[in-house]
Design an enzyme around this catalytic site. Structure first.
Site, mmCIF file in Angstrom:
data_model
loop_
_atom_site.group_PDB
_atom_site.id
_atom_site.type_symbol
_atom_site.label_atom_id
_atom_site.label_comp_id
_atom_site.label_asym_id
_atom_site.label_seq_id
_atom_site.Cartn_x
_atom_site.Cartn_y
_atom_site.Cartn_z
ATOM 1 C CB CYS A 1 -0.945 -0.022 1.199
ATOM 2 S SG CYS A 1 -0.086 0.100 2.782
ATOM 3 N N GLY A 2 0.456 2.297 0.600
ATOM 4 C CA GLY A 2 1.257 3.514 0.624
ATOM 5 C C GLY A 2 2.435 3.441 1.570
#
Length: 146
Positions: free
Chosen positions: A107-108
């Protein structure tokens, strides 16, 4: 240590359905803080993989790369070959994932990837999460596509 891992699994498995049912892409500050605190207390090797090791795995094995960020984040840049299934859609779209090959999830910065990892491991998938997410990947100067 073994009991601690079991407790960690149970804690995250209890939180996953609640988080998966969220209708927005943001969570309360308390939820983020609690999940973040829980995740940072896990052992460093809790199915996590450093970006360089993930890249090596991608270069040597047939892996499925899963990006659980939102479509706008994905559009702005991603790991080459990644498939985008936002974390909030993962329970509904789990059938789109291959059971027979390793999955590298990200993800981020790592929180959504860790939640996805726990959910998918509970479903029987062989998953590793990139520690630090896309931010760590780009920080290691690894390839990105737009």
């Amino acid at each position: 240590m073994k009991g601690m891992k079991k407790l960690a699994w149970l804690g995250l498995l209890a939180a996953i359905p609640v988080l998966a049912q969220a209708t927005t892409t943001t969570f309360s500050a308390l939820t983020v803080r609690e999940v973040g605190s829980f995740l940072t207390s896990l052992p460093a090797d809790f199915y996590g993989i450093q970006p360089a090791a993930a890249k090596q795995m991608m270069d040597t094995l047939d892996v499925f790369i899963l990006d659980v960020r939102e479509p706008g984040e994905f559009k702005d840049g991603r790991i080459p070959g990644a498939v985008n299934i936002p974390i909030r859609e993962l329970p509904k779209r789990v059938s789109e994932l291959p059971k027979g090959k390793p999955i590298i999830i990200y993800c981020g910065i790592g929180h959504r990837g860790a939640m996805g990892l726990v959910f998918l491991r509970g479903q029987g998938y062989n998953v590793k999460s990139i520690l630090g997410g896309f931010k760590a990947w780009t920080g290691a100067n690894l390839p990105v596509e737009k």
